[in-house]
Scaffold this motif. Sequence first.
Motif, PDB file in Angstrom:
ATOM      1  N   GLU A 163      56.742  44.776  52.654  1.00 22.32           N
ATOM      2  CA  GLU A 163      58.094  43.692  53.148  1.00 22.32           C
ATOM      3  C   GLU A 163      59.170  44.403  53.315  1.00 22.32           C
ATOM      4  OE1 GLU A 163      58.025  41.209  49.495  1.00 22.32           O
ATOM      5  OE2 GLU A 163      56.216  40.151  50.112  1.00 22.32           O
ATOM      6  N   ALA A 166      65.722  42.218  53.066  1.00 21.34           N
ATOM      7  CA  ALA A 166      66.288  40.929  53.742  1.00 21.34           C
ATOM      8  C   ALA A 166      67.048  41.152  54.951  1.00 21.34           C
ATOM      9  CB  ALA A 166      67.212  40.136  52.815  1.00 21.34           C
ATOM     10  N   MET A 169      64.543  42.394  57.525  1.00 14.79           N
ATOM     11  CA  MET A 169      63.882  41.124  58.254  1.00 14.79           C
ATOM     12  C   MET A 169      64.861  40.415  58.986  1.00 14.79           C
ATOM     13  SD  MET A 169      60.792  40.894  56.903  1.00 14.79           S
ATOM     14  CE  MET A 169      60.510  39.292  57.017  1.00 14.79           C
ATOM     15  N   ASN A 170      65.788  40.245  59.113  1.00 11.64           N
ATOM     16  CA  ASN A 170      66.910  39.483  59.869  1.00 11.64           C
ATOM     17  C   ASN A 170      66.916  40.347  61.199  1.00 11.64           C
ATOM     18  OD1 ASN A 170      68.598  37.550  60.979  1.00 11.64           O
ATOM     19  ND2 ASN A 170      70.344  38.676  59.791  1.00 11.64           N
ATOM     20  N   MET A 172      64.831  42.551  62.507  1.00 11.38           N
ATOM     21  CA  MET A 172      63.634  42.386  62.960  1.00 11.38           C
ATOM     22  C   MET A 172      63.162  41.222  63.807  1.00 11.38           C
ATOM     23  SD  MET A 172      60.945  44.346  60.158  1.00 11.38           S
ATOM     24  CE  MET A 172      59.564  44.089  61.118  1.00 11.38           C
ATOM     25  N   GLU A 173      63.754  40.060  63.255  1.00 13.83           N
ATOM     26  CA  GLU A 173      63.470  38.674  63.851  1.00 13.83           C
ATOM     27  C   GLU A 173      64.315  38.708  65.158  1.00 13.83           C
ATOM     28  OE1 GLU A 173      64.558  35.839  60.694  1.00 13.83           O
ATOM     29  OE2 GLU A 173      62.838  35.776  59.802  1.00 13.83           O
TER      30      GLU A 173
END
Length: 316
Positions: A163, A166, A169-170, A172-173
């Motif tokens: 994981e 955060a 992840m943003n 990567m999105e």
Amino acid sequence: MENFATILVLGIFFLVLRMFRIIPMRALAVKERLGAFKGVLKPGFHFIVPFIDRIAYVHDAREQVIDIPKQRCITRDNVEVDVDGVVYLKVVDAQKASYGISNYHAAVISLAQTTMRSEIGKMALDDTFRERDKINDKIVMEIDKASEPWGIKFIRYEIRTIEPSANMMNTMEKQMEAERQKRADITLAQGEKQARINVSEGEKQAAINVSTGEKQKRINEAEGRSKEITLVADATANGLKRIAQAIGQPGGASAVKMRIVEQFLEEFGKVLAHSKISVVPGRIAELQAYFQGLSTLTGQTAEAAKPATQQPRSAK
């Protein structure tokens, strides 16, 4: 006295329990004699000398599953990820597992975490998602080498989750969204390109078909005109041949001349009928002589046309 007998019975019973031990099928027991290693007791029934021998350690001989807690690792491209996993191991040497290390469970967890951090740090973020199997194999290889003195056999290691943070992840999105949009644009462009190619190929083939049809049409028309000219020429030749043959017959020349005179009169009548000015021949005498000659020619033609069979009879 009764109390002494009771104590004696209990003592004997206790000694019997200490003298005989049953090792279950799933376990391996380490026996010590006077504090020194004596041997490994396998599953079954065993005799132990009381107060001299003792069961110091009992190990589970089955395959064990140890949960590796989640920890934060940094990839080669400086991205923080939280990684956890599961390790599968088995005790193969009870003596080493008892005296080689105090707590092999804690040692396995620490070794798995440090090895996992080291392997994750050698890879970029994208590689960690694609090459989980390679990471697992490397971790098992490294842990197996380090744990050989412990009497432990590592069977396999499995990464459960990776994981990113955060913020990552943003990011990567957004990257995935941009990548999907890029692929969609490329697909649309390729579709339009292929459509234009198909249209141009169709127009090209249509032009080729039209030109081929026009060419074949002209060839057919030329062949038709050629055949028509040939047929007309053949018919004209046959007609002239027959006219020549007819002229060669008796009275043929006179018939031709009469036919010419008839055509002349017919055309001359048409001129007089459509003309707004009266047409009078300049040489009336010649025209009169011409008609007289025509009458004479007509009479000769009629005489020539009589049956030739009468002449032999009159000769008799």
